[in-house]
Write an enzyme that holds these catalytic residues in place. Structure first.
Site, PDB file in Angstrom:
ATOM      1  N   CYS A  61     -59.441 -17.704  -9.374  1.00  0.00           N
ATOM      2  CA  CYS A  61     -57.851 -18.036 -10.086  1.00  0.00           C
ATOM      3  C   CYS A  61     -56.826 -18.274  -8.944  1.00  0.00           C
ATOM      4  O   CYS A  61     -56.670 -17.136  -8.327  1.00  0.00           O
ATOM      5  CB  CYS A  61     -57.773 -17.201 -10.977  1.00  0.00           C
ATOM      6  SG  CYS A  61     -58.915 -16.983 -12.223  1.00  0.00           S
ATOM      7  N   CYS A 117     -54.279 -15.254  -8.971  1.00  0.00           N
ATOM      8  CA  CYS A 117     -54.852 -13.886  -8.714  1.00  0.00           C
ATOM      9  C   CYS A 117     -53.909 -13.061  -8.030  1.00  0.00           C
ATOM     10  O   CYS A 117     -53.728 -13.245  -7.002  1.00  0.00           O
ATOM     11  CB  CYS A 117     -56.010 -13.795  -8.314  1.00  0.00           C
ATOM     12  SG  CYS A 117     -56.840 -12.419  -8.287  1.00  0.00           S
ATOM     13  N   CYS A 141     -64.836 -10.810  -6.793  1.00  0.00           N
ATOM     14  CA  CYS A 141     -64.951 -11.715  -8.133  1.00  0.00           C
ATOM     15  C   CYS A 141     -65.799 -12.988  -8.017  1.00  0.00           C
ATOM     16  O   CYS A 141     -65.777 -13.671  -6.751  1.00  0.00           O
ATOM     17  CB  CYS A 141     -63.427 -12.006  -8.490  1.00  0.00           C
ATOM     18  SG  CYS A 141     -63.194 -12.677 -10.077  1.00  0.00           S
TER      19      CYS A 141
END
Length: 356
Positions: free
Chosen positions: A82, A85, A78
């Site tokens: 985040c 996550c 990714c």
């Protein structure tokens, strides 16, 4: 006289009978060998995917969950970071396209109606071409009623919609806040790109190319007090999935995790307060920790079902090695909870009365 002579040789007779039986059993075993030996094409995936734990022994059960709706996380990579996550970049593996297609065809044969492609970020692989080809295959060749994608939206370009938009039913974009500072704090920041502005651009493209638009939000310590009523109603998604921040051992908590999400966690009461604040948003679909943990069929990058019932992701063997029925028994999937949380809904854009 014959009987008398045989009576004197009981041991010889027994040996003769035993030899004949063994020969017949041997011939039978070899005739069945093609049915029980693994096909050559399956061996490649066994070599690529890590060995899965055997798991608890179970009696054979003719009833097994139907993979009506499957979430295929074909990549863990990714471009965002985040903090909460729960499917992190622990490998960089992605199946070859044709192997992925073979697995999807097996799932369709087992009863799959909806496939959701996720990650990681699905548009990272081949600049969106990989997921585009899978979307086209599932809609055009497998003729699935519903083909969807979950993405952070940062890498999607209009040319992708022109090429693959016809084959996609729903595009879900992750957006946890309409305050850009909060998005950066969470980890949804990427240089000078504005996540909220990009969300609005994607909403417009979905209208232009007749793709149903959905928003996913993870409610956590940094956005739990936010009021999103006005923005969500203006964007008018077909669904607004609101998730309670979830801890998964080995992903976002624990010694071998790539994230430390403890600081993002909120209580059940705080989650309920957020839901109450947004009670007038008709498209809101709430998902607490309990609903999330057991009610999703998740396939990882090796096409192994991930069982989250014990608070961590325990993989089955790959469906490419053992088939869907054998693998899904170790998925931990709660079909009743799937239906209770509204997992089955109008998910084909052909059946939606939308004003594009």
């Amino acid at each position: 006289m014959v009987l008398g002579s045989l009576g004197n040789r009981p041991l010889a007779l027994a040996r003769a009978v035993l030899t004949a039986v063994c020969r017949r059993l041997g011939a039978l075993c070899w005739s069945l060998a093609p049915l029980i030996l693994p096909l050559p094409a399956w061996r490649n995936v066994s070599e690529l995917s890590p060995a899965a734990p055997e798991g608890p022994r179970r009696e054979r059960d003719d009833e097994f969950p139907t993979p009506t709706s499957v979430n295929y996380h074909f990549t863990r990579q990714c471009n965002y970071k985040c903090g909460f996550c729960f499917h992190t970049a622990k490998t960089s593996f992605v199946l070859p396209l044709e192997e992925a297609k073979r697995g999807l065809a097996m799932l369709k044969e087992a009863g799959m109606e909806k496939i959701n492609f996720s990650g990681g970020e699905p548009f990272l692989q081949d600049r969106g071409e990989f997921v585009g080809k899978l979307v086209q295959f599932c809609k055009q060749e497998l003729k699935l009623p519903s083909v969807t994608i979950v993405s952070n939206g940062s890498l999607i370009r209009e040319r992708w919609f022109r090429k693959y938009g016809d084959y996609l039913d729903i595009l879900a974009i992750s957006c946890d806040s309409f305050n850009e500072d909060v998005n950066v704090l969470i980890g949804r920041g990427q240089g000078n790109k504005n996540h909220v502005e990009n969300l609005q651009k994607l909403r417009q493209w979905c209208r232009e190319y007749a793709v149903a638009f959905k928003i996913n939000s993870v409610i956590n310590r940094f956005n739990v007090e936010e009021d999103m009523n006005e923005q969500i109603k203006a964007l008018n998604p077909v669904r607004w999935k609101v998730f309670q921040c979830l801890l998964i051992e080995g992903e976002n908590t624990g010694e071998d995790a790539l994230r430390e999400a403890e600081k993002f966690v909120i209580s059940d009461e705080e989650f309920e307060q957020f839901l109450y604040r947004h009670r007038d948003v008709s498209c809101l679909v709430p998902e607490s920790n309990q609903k999330m943990r057991d009610s999703y069929l998740i396939l990882d990058e090796y096409m192994r079902f991930l069982n989250c019932r014990n608070g961590r992701k325990e993989p089955s063997k790959s469906i490419l090695d053992v088939g869907v029925e054998a693998a899904i028994k170790f998925s931990g999937f709660d079909e009743k909870m799937f239906l209770k949380r509204g997992g089955k809904y109008v998910w084909s854009k052909a059946d939606m009365n939308l004003d594009w």
